[in-house]
Design a protein around this motif. Sequence first.
Motif, mmCIF file in Angstrom:
data_model
loop_
_atom_site.group_PDB
_atom_site.id
_atom_site.type_symbol
_atom_site.label_atom_id
_atom_site.label_comp_id
_atom_site.label_asym_id
_atom_site.label_seq_id
_atom_site.Cartn_x
_atom_site.Cartn_y
_atom_site.Cartn_z
ATOM 1 N N GLY A 299 0.782 -1.155 -0.309
ATOM 2 C CA GLY A 299 0.650 0.268 -0.311
ATOM 3 C C GLY A 299 1.214 1.639 -0.262
ATOM 4 N N GLY A 300 0.155 2.277 -0.381
ATOM 5 C CA GLY A 300 0.900 3.652 -0.607
ATOM 6 C C GLY A 300 1.799 4.176 0.750
ATOM 7 N N PRO A 301 0.730 4.707 1.686
ATOM 8 C CA PRO A 301 0.890 5.223 2.059
ATOM 9 C C PRO A 301 1.738 4.095 3.678
ATOM 10 N N GLU A 302 1.410 2.657 3.634
ATOM 11 C CA GLU A 302 1.585 2.165 4.383
ATOM 12 C C GLU A 302 3.388 2.074 4.187
ATOM 13 N N THR A 303 3.718 1.808 2.556
ATOM 14 C CA THR A 303 4.748 1.414 2.109
ATOM 15 C C THR A 303 6.689 2.768 2.700
ATOM 16 N N ALA A 304 5.245 3.895 2.349
ATOM 17 C CA ALA A 304 5.482 5.564 2.470
ATOM 18 C C ALA A 304 5.746 5.835 3.812
ATOM 19 N N SER A 305 5.130 5.037 4.619
ATOM 20 C CA SER A 305 6.181 4.870 6.392
ATOM 21 C C SER A 305 7.274 4.525 6.952
ATOM 22 N N ALA A 306 7.140 3.258 5.795
ATOM 23 C CA ALA A 306 8.926 2.259 6.230
ATOM 24 C C ALA A 306 9.644 3.246 5.257
ATOM 25 N N VAL A 307 9.956 3.572 4.274
ATOM 26 C CA VAL A 307 10.584 5.097 3.417
ATOM 27 C C VAL A 307 10.906 6.291 4.776
ATOM 28 N N LEU A 308 10.190 6.532 4.950
ATOM 29 C CA LEU A 308 10.143 7.758 6.403
ATOM 30 C C LEU A 308 10.903 7.794 7.603
ATOM 31 N N ALA A 309 10.138 5.935 7.572
ATOM 32 C CA ALA A 309 11.517 5.631 8.808
ATOM 33 C C ALA A 309 12.748 5.365 9.102
ATOM 34 N N ASP A 310 12.712 5.238 7.841
ATOM 35 C CA ASP A 310 14.528 4.658 7.526
ATOM 36 C C ASP A 310 14.966 6.417 7.269
ATOM 37 N N ILE A 311 14.681 7.605 6.685
ATOM 38 C CA ILE A 311 15.093 8.557 6.433
ATOM 39 C C ILE A 311 15.230 9.208 7.393
ATOM 40 N N GLY A 312 14.195 8.586 8.661
ATOM 41 C CA GLY A 312 14.503 9.151 10.200
ATOM 42 C C GLY A 312 15.129 8.895 10.423
ATOM 43 N N ARG A 313 15.450 7.198 10.213
ATOM 44 C CA ARG A 313 17.392 6.510 10.871
ATOM 45 C C ARG A 313 18.400 7.491 10.916
ATOM 46 N N LEU A 314 17.789 7.696 9.429
ATOM 47 C CA LEU A 314 19.655 8.886 8.683
ATOM 48 C C LEU A 314 19.393 9.974 9.606
#
Lengths: 314, 314
Positions: A299-314
Motif C-alpha cells: 500500500g502507498g501510505p504504508e510503504t511510504a511510512s517505512a521509507v520515512l522511518a528509514d529517512i528518520g534513521r538517517l
Amino acid sequence: MKLAVIGAGAVGSSVVELASDHGHSVTAFADSSSAVIDSAGVDTAAVLDRKRTDGVVGGGAPEDALSAEYDVLVEATPTTLGDAEPGFGHIQAALERDRHAVLANKGPVAERYADVRALERESEGSVLFEATVGGAMPILSTIDDFDPSHITAVRGVLNGTANFILSRMATEGLDYEHVLAEAQDLGVAEADPTFDVDGTDAALKGVIIANVLSDDETEYTLDDAEVTGIQEISGSALELARADGRTVRLIAEVVEGSVRVGPRLVPDNAPLAVSGTRNIAQLETEHAGQLNISGRGAGGPETASAVLADIGRL
Amino acid sequence: MKLAVIGAGAVGSSVVELASDHGHSVTAFADSSSAVIDSAGVDTAAVLDRKRTDGVVGGGAPEDALSAEYDVLVEATPTTLGDAEPGFGHIQAALERDRHAVLANKGPVAERYADVRALERESEGSVLFEATVGGAMPILSTIDDFDPSHITAVRGVLNGTANFILSRMATEGLDYEHVLAEAQDLGVAEADPTFDVDGTDAALKGVIIANVLSDDETEYTLDDAEVTGIQEISGSALELARADGRTVRLIAEVVEGSVRVGPRLVPDNAPLAVSGTRNIAQLETEHAGQLNISGRGAGGPETASAVLADIGRL
C-alpha cells in the motif's frame, strides 16, 4: 532532510504527500517522463494534483532529478529483475555524490546486493530499504537491532495478494480463478498478478532478508530461491486442510542460507494464518525466542511510512 | 562499548553473559552488596560463577561501579515506585558524567520521566529503555521509527504472568487460586505476584508508552493509570466468554493521553488473545494501519536482548 523522490506511483506519491508532516522537504520529484525541481522545496500538493490531472509531475526531464540538490534519494520506481535498472543507476548516482539512498524498489537489493554494498562502502552515504520487505512492518530494522548474527531463521507471509486469494478461497469455498478475478476487481490484485501468485514477489523479499542475514559474506539473488506459486492450489485441497483444522498459506522461509517460497499447511489458529492482505514475519532469535510482526505489507501510505522511518534513521 | 551493569538478577546477569558476543566488554558489575571492576573487562564467566556459588559478584562495594570507567550504564535493578530509587540515582550518575544509560528498570521512566528527560537534556549521554516494555519485543523503537506523533493508540497484553493465568484458567477450566499456585510452582509467577496480577506491572508499561507518545509535553505516572487486576476473574466468567467465542485478557490501553489496564473480553482468535506467557502490542498508526508485535515479554535473555539492541543503537 531534502528528498529527491524518483517514481510517482502509489509509494513515491505517498512519500511526497507525507514528507512535510515528517519534517522533510521534497526538492526533486520525477516520474518516468517528467520531473519537478525546486531547491527550496516543491509545492507538493500542487505537484500531486498536476500528476493526477495531467499525468506528469512537472516540466523537467526525469534525469534532472538525479542532479538536483538533495540529502536522500528515494528510489520508488517499479522493481525490475536482472540488472535492476534503472533503479540501480539511481542509487549509484546518489551514492557517488555521497548522498543517502532509501529504497522501496526491491530489485537492487534482491538482484545486485553485493554491488549496492560495494557502492555504499565507497560513499559517505548509506542505503536503507525497510520498505522493500513487508511495507510498514519493521522487519529489517528489527533484524538489524538484534544483529543479523543472532537471528536463526525468518518465516512469513510476505505477499498480500496471494494471501488474500488463499484466505478467500478457504473461507468462501471458491476456486482460484474466481477469487483472482474478484481480487482484480477490488484492486487487491494487479491486472498482471504474475509475480504475486507465482511467488516471485515473496521470493524477492526472502532474498533480501537472506542478504541482510548473511550480509557481505554471500550474495543471494532470485536464482538462489526455490519458488512455487499458488496457481495450482485447488479448492478441494483447501477443504481437506480445513477438515484437519489447517489452512494453506504462501510461506517464505529463510533458514541457513536457503530461501524457499511455497504453499504450506499451517494450523488455522497459528500466527502464520493471517487473513486477507495482511502480512506476518516470524523471526527466530538466538536468545529471545520467536518474535512475530504483522501488519499491512503493501500500500502507498504504508510503504511510504517505512521509507520515512528509514529517512528518520538517517 | 564498555558496560557498567548495575543489578545481578536474571536480566543483569544475562546482559553480562551475552555482552562479549555482541562486541562489548563489561568493565563494572554490581549486585546489591558487592561489585567487580576491571577497566580491561571483567572475566564474565568467572564472575557469574562466583555469583552463583558465593552470592556476590566481587570484592568491591556496589557504589564503586558507578565511578568505574564505562560508556553505557545498564540499570537492571528491581523496579521501584515513587522516587524510583536507587535506579534513578544510578541513571543520574551516568548522565552527569556524560555517559549513556540503558534501562531494564521501569521505575525511572514510569515514575520520573520528566526528571530523566531533564537530566538527559543536560548531558552528552542518551537514555534508552526498550527493555522496560515487552522484553525482546521492539515496541518503543517501532514507535520511535514511526515518530510518536503518528501513533494514535497502543493496546496490548503486557504481562506474561497474568496472561499465563488467564490462558490456563480458560483452557483448563481451573480457578484463579489453583492456577496461580501452579504458576508459582513453574516459576512463571513470583512468590509475591501482586504487581503482575493486580495490573501494576502492565500499567507501568502503559505509562512508559504514554510518556513516549506524549514525550515532553505531559508526564504520566502510575497515579494517572486506571487499573483493575485479574484477581476477581472467576472460572465461570471465562466459561461464559468461551461459550460466546471469546476469552478474557488483561489489556493495557494507551489512547489519547489515558492509560487503562483491566480484564477485557477479546475474540478467541483475535491477535490480542495470545496464550501462555506471550505478550502482544498493537500499534495503531496514522498512515500504516495496525501493526502487531508479539513475542516473549519477559525473561533474562529476552530482556537482555532488548538492552543489547539499545546499546547497539547508541
